[in-house]
Motif scaffolding. Sequence first.
Motif, PDB file in Angstrom:
ATOM      1  N   ARG A 129      -6.276  -2.252   7.854  1.00  0.00           N
ATOM      2  CA  ARG A 129      -7.094  -1.109   7.432  1.00  0.00           C
ATOM      3  C   ARG A 129      -7.544  -0.264   8.624  1.00  0.00           C
ATOM      4  NH1 ARG A 129     -10.099  -3.568   4.248  1.00  0.00           N
ATOM      5  NH2 ARG A 129      -9.083  -2.890   2.313  1.00  0.00           N
ATOM      6  N   ALA A 130      -7.570  -0.858   9.813  1.00  0.00           N
ATOM      7  CA  ALA A 130      -7.972  -0.090  10.993  1.00  0.00           C
ATOM      8  C   ALA A 130      -7.005   1.045  11.281  1.00  0.00           C
ATOM      9  CB  ALA A 130      -8.067  -1.027  12.207  1.00  0.00           C
ATOM     10  N   GLY A 131      -5.775   0.967  10.765  1.00  0.00           N
ATOM     11  CA  GLY A 131      -4.803   2.027  11.005  1.00  0.00           C
ATOM     12  C   GLY A 131      -4.477   2.840   9.768  1.00  0.00           C
ATOM     13  N   ARG A 132      -5.301   2.731   8.761  1.00  0.00           N
ATOM     14  CA  ARG A 132      -5.005   3.446   7.515  1.00  0.00           C
ATOM     15  C   ARG A 132      -4.963   4.951   7.734  1.00  0.00           C
ATOM     16  NH1 ARG A 132      -8.454   2.974   1.811  1.00  0.00           N
ATOM     17  NH2 ARG A 132      -7.353   4.669   0.716  1.00  0.00           N
ATOM     18  N   HIS A 133      -5.808   5.450   8.615  1.00  0.00           N
ATOM     19  CA  HIS A 133      -5.850   6.898   8.845  1.00  0.00           C
ATOM     20  C   HIS A 133      -4.597   7.396   9.558  1.00  0.00           C
ATOM     21  CE1 HIS A 133      -7.199   5.075  12.601  1.00  0.00           C
ATOM     22  NE2 HIS A 133      -6.983   6.222  13.220  1.00  0.00           N
ATOM     23  N   LEU A 134      -3.802   6.497  10.108  1.00  0.00           N
ATOM     24  CA  LEU A 134      -2.569   6.879  10.800  1.00  0.00           C
ATOM     25  C   LEU A 134      -1.348   6.783   9.887  1.00  0.00           C
ATOM     26  CD1 LEU A 134      -3.193   4.978  14.171  1.00  0.00           C
ATOM     27  CD2 LEU A 134      -3.506   7.422  13.717  1.00  0.00           C
ATOM     28  N   LEU A 135      -1.536   6.277   8.683  1.00  0.00           N
ATOM     29  CA  LEU A 135      -0.432   6.126   7.732  1.00  0.00           C
ATOM     30  C   LEU A 135      -0.277   7.385   6.899  1.00  0.00           C
ATOM     31  CD1 LEU A 135      -1.278   2.523   6.443  1.00  0.00           C
ATOM     32  CD2 LEU A 135       0.617   3.147   7.965  1.00  0.00           C
ATOM     33  N   PRO A 136       0.935   7.698   6.451  1.00  0.00           N
ATOM     34  CA  PRO A 136       1.110   8.839   5.551  1.00  0.00           C
ATOM     35  C   PRO A 136       0.555   8.517   4.164  1.00  0.00           C
ATOM     36  CG  PRO A 136       3.178   7.653   5.790  1.00  0.00           C
ATOM     37  CD  PRO A 136       2.217   7.027   6.759  1.00  0.00           C
ATOM     38  N   THR A 137       0.296   9.538   3.385  1.00  0.00           N
ATOM     39  CA  THR A 137      -0.170   9.329   2.016  1.00  0.00           C
ATOM     40  C   THR A 137       0.916   8.619   1.218  1.00  0.00           C
ATOM     41  OG1 THR A 137      -1.477  11.356   2.131  1.00  0.00           O
ATOM     42  CG2 THR A 137      -1.009  10.471  -0.063  1.00  0.00           C
ATOM     43  N   PRO A 138       0.580   7.525   0.544  1.00  0.00           N
ATOM     44  CA  PRO A 138       1.609   6.806  -0.217  1.00  0.00           C
ATOM     45  C   PRO A 138       2.290   7.714  -1.236  1.00  0.00           C
ATOM     46  CG  PRO A 138      -0.386   5.485  -0.045  1.00  0.00           C
ATOM     47  CD  PRO A 138      -0.725   6.847   0.482  1.00  0.00           C
ATOM     48  N   GLY A 139       3.569   7.473  -1.447  1.00  0.00           N
ATOM     49  CA  GLY A 139       4.325   8.278  -2.402  1.00  0.00           C
ATOM     50  C   GLY A 139       5.730   7.728  -2.578  1.00  0.00           C
TER      51      GLY A 139
ATOM     52  N   TYR B  80       0.823  -1.211   0.000  1.00  0.00           N
ATOM     53  CA  TYR B  80       0.000   0.000   0.000  1.00  0.00           C
ATOM     54  C   TYR B  80       0.860   1.265   0.000  1.00  0.00           C
ATOM     55  CZ  TYR B  80      -2.962   3.724   1.847  1.00  0.00           C
ATOM     56  OH  TYR B  80      -3.605   4.924   2.042  1.00  0.00           O
ATOM     57  N   LEU B  81       1.885   1.312   0.840  1.00  0.00           N
ATOM     58  CA  LEU B  81       2.713   2.514   0.948  1.00  0.00           C
ATOM     59  C   LEU B  81       3.565   2.724  -0.291  1.00  0.00           C
ATOM     60  CD1 LEU B  81       3.800   2.127   4.681  1.00  0.00           C
ATOM     61  CD2 LEU B  81       2.299   3.900   3.749  1.00  0.00           C
ATOM     62  N   ARG B  82       3.917   1.672  -1.003  1.00  0.00           N
ATOM     63  CA  ARG B  82       4.712   1.805  -2.222  1.00  0.00           C
ATOM     64  C   ARG B  82       3.866   2.208  -3.420  1.00  0.00           C
ATOM     65  NH1 ARG B  82       9.924  -0.129  -1.978  1.00  0.00           N
ATOM     66  NH2 ARG B  82      10.437  -1.650  -0.346  1.00  0.00           N
ATOM     67  N   THR B  83       2.657   1.633  -3.535  1.00  0.00           N
ATOM     68  CA  THR B  83       1.871   1.784  -4.763  1.00  0.00           C
ATOM     69  C   THR B  83       0.598   2.601  -4.583  1.00  0.00           C
ATOM     70  OG1 THR B  83       0.573  -0.223  -4.401  1.00  0.00           O
ATOM     71  CG2 THR B  83       2.721  -0.476  -5.478  1.00  0.00           C
TER      72      THR B  83
END
Length: 483
Positions: free
Chosen positions: A82-92, A69-72
């Motif tokens: 998915r429960a922590g998706r809001h805590l992840l940075p925008t992929p890039g 997810y973070l790579r692509t």
Amino acid sequence: MDAQSSQQPESPRRRAVDGGVINFLSVSQLKQFSLCPRRWYFAKVLRLPEPETKAQALGVEGHAQLEHYLRTGEDVLGDIARAGRHLLPTPGADLLVEESFGTPSPLSADGIPFVGHIDLINPRRLADGVLRVTDHKFSSNVARYGATPAQLVDASTESGLQMVGYGTWAALSDARFPGVRVLELEHLYFQTRGARHAESVLARTSTEHVTREWTEKVVPMVRRMREVARATRSADAPPNFGACEKFGGCPFKAKCLSGGPTVSLMNRLILKPQTPDAAAQLPLAPPPANAPTASLGTCDRCGATLTPENTSKLRSGDVLHVSCPGAEVAAVLPPDAPAASPTIATDAAPKRRGRKPKATAAPGDHRESPSGPPAATSPQDERLRLFVDCVPNMPAASLAEYVSKVASQVSEAGGVEDLRFAGAESALGFGKWKGALAMAIRGAPPAPGAYAALGLAHSELLQIAVEALEPLCGPGDFVRGAR
């Protein structure tokens, strides 16, 4: 997650520890060593296989989803991640995902290089001198097992060992992260049981702090790891018996406690099964040459000389004579006993009759073969019968004699004169002698026969022995007198 977290076998040409020499380390090895040096010895020096647990498999799957997810940017996250998706940075493309320490690695301790991978490095605030380093954690209970911000920056804690290592690597990689002054060390937790939940634990610290923690706390640990790696027996690797059940249980627990090719303190406590003759002739542990020989006096009731072998110290501080003939002990017949008043025999249990069957072990097999039942043995001789604070209606040996001899062996194995008075520096200290004695008794119970345990209230040793032996008695073979 570092290189040693996976269950992939190490290349024969690139082993972490080879011939007692440490070639490289990882922060996960630091965590394993701090948890239990002997466990690290089994895993990295002897290279014994470690089976993958369900929790580890779940973590590997979750890490793979987050990495993709973070790579692509493609959402392949399962319910847990998915429960922590809001805590992840925008992929890039600017995010560093599963970033390697590199070759050669800038991170080392006492001359040993460290290898590994970091789950996520976010350099988007590097212009302000801030770098965030994140490790993804999959835990069954975040509230219970999650670290605190203070622990993340303290290399004397398990969490801090990992994050301080990552932070020090980043601080030493000044060519890749120019101008970094502040490190944000983050554990991003994903709960695997119960309600889906994710939580970020974040600590801000300076690059000077993590490098100082690494130098003052990790480098001395690596020197100790060098010493353990040179050990030729697992017995020389210090154990931490308080960690046997942590994180799903140590995979080497059985080998550590029950023998294998080496002998440790706990191995020596598991005595070999004794025949009646061997139990009767079992030598007492001699006191150290420089041990004090202060007398314990004589018993007020019977006048017998008090020794460490026939006394018990209660919590009140009183020293009592075990099995004193002048003590008032509740002695009643079992409900089904005939009207007879035999005396208790002081000799060992009677020998088994009949010849031993021939061993059927395969050539080269040096394990002890289980023996079949002797040819002419009565059923009673094959049973362990225990009479607690009551007089049996059959000849019986004194359990106190057996317990005294086993306690002497445990004392000798622990390097103390009397296990009940083991100091804090001893492996038997802080009451650990109780568990050691119980384990030794269960590992080598007395030979089949009848035993009487009288004066239970006055002997802590007997209390532990009775509790350990009760599960080994069959139905009707454990009789306790009325209190």
